[in-house]
Design a protein around this motif. Structure first.
Motif, short mmCIF file in Angstrom:
data_model
loop_
_atom_site.label_atom_id
_atom_site.label_comp_id
_atom_site.label_asym_id
_atom_site.label_seq_id
_atom_site.Cartn_x
_atom_site.Cartn_y
_atom_site.Cartn_z
N HIS A 185 77.82 55.96 34.78
CA HIS A 185 76.91 56.91 35.41
C HIS A 185 77.03 56.85 36.94
CE1 HIS A 185 72.79 58.99 35.49
NE2 HIS A 185 73.04 58.68 36.76
N HIS A 189 78.89 59.51 39.89
CA HIS A 189 78.27 60.08 41.09
C HIS A 189 79.24 60.11 42.27
CE1 HIS A 189 74.35 61.07 39.78
NE2 HIS A 189 73.95 59.84 39.51
N HIS A 195 72.90 65.54 39.25
CA HIS A 195 72.87 65.42 37.78
C HIS A 195 73.15 66.78 37.14
CE1 HIS A 195 70.49 61.62 38.63
NE2 HIS A 195 71.52 61.22 37.95
N PHE A 199 78.39 66.88 36.29
CA PHE A 199 78.23 65.42 36.35
C PHE A 199 78.23 64.82 34.94
CE2 PHE A 199 75.19 61.95 35.72
CZ PHE A 199 75.75 60.95 36.51
ZN LIG Z 1 72.25 59.41 38.47
#
Ligand SMILES: [Zn+2]
Length: 227
Positions: A185, A189, A195, A199
């Protein structure tokens, strides 16, 4: 039934309860009241003491585990876990180590158990988490400028605009698949600092069951971040 004490090789005194029964063998038991030993009617106090000394490796960790259960600092928290597996804490070890589900902490003071546990988790995290970041960096082709540990109470990880990633050392309590999800995660980024659906596509490419892992974290966050 009588209360007795035995001097241990390290000079400490260990209180125990001596019981006699018609049984033929010596039995040791650890309960709320501490150590109790049941010996045959004809056995002597020396027999009892010899049995205790022979079984010290079994007795001491379990006895301390009992004391931990009564330590206010840790009783308030969840049962500790490491990489998703429950661990039982034992104090009084020469050095802190995790062995067969028993986490031996190098402290004899039960008030220090929470401190010692934190220290263990942080040290473990400082090795484990950067290694997982290196593993996934390679596969995702996304390389953070820096990897650091955080002690945040509200979040598991963060990724700054300058490319630095921070991961919460409390993640060490979670199962490996959950930790990998958080690593993936935060690395994602580096490609998408939001988000957005794009993503989540990056995340899903490397962690197809990310929803499962995210839900696990949501369910356990209060518990794992709370101590
Ligand atoms: Zn995040």
């Amino acid at each position: 039934m009588k209360a007795a004490r035995i001097s241990l090789p390290d000079g400490r005194e260990l209180p125990y309860i001596l019981k006699r029964s018609a049984r033929r063998s010596i039995g040791l038991r650890i309960s709320q009241d501490g150590l109790s030993i049941t010996i045959p009617l004809r056995a002597t106090l020396a027999d009892a003491e010899r049995a205790i000394l022979q079984k010290l490796d079994w007795i001491l960790p379990r006895l301390h585990t009992r004391q931990v259960a009564e330590s206010p600092a840790l009783r308030a928290g969840p049962p500790p876990s490491c990489l998703g597996d429950r661990v039982v804490l034992a104090s009084g070890a020469g050095r802190t180590r995790l062995q067969e589900g028993l986490l031996h902490l190098a402290t004899t003071d039960d008030a220090d158990m929470a401190v010692a546990l934190t220290r263990f988790m942080k040290r473990h995290a400082a090795e484990y988490l950067p290694a997982r970041v290196a593993f996934w960096s390679e596969r995702m082709g996304l390389h953070p400028a820096k990897v650091g540990l955080s002690s945040a109470r509200r979040r598991w990880g963060s990724c700054a605009a300058h490319g630095g990633i921070r991961l919460n050392w409390r993640l060490m309590q979670a199962p490996p698949a959950v930790i990998d999800y958080v690593v993936i995660h935060e690395l994602a980024h580096l490609a998408e600092l939001n988000h957005s659906p794009r993503f989540w596509r990056v995340v899903a490419a490397h962690c197809p069951d990310w929803k499962l892992q995210r839900d696990w974290l949501k369910r356990h966050s209060t518990q794992l971040l709370g101590w």
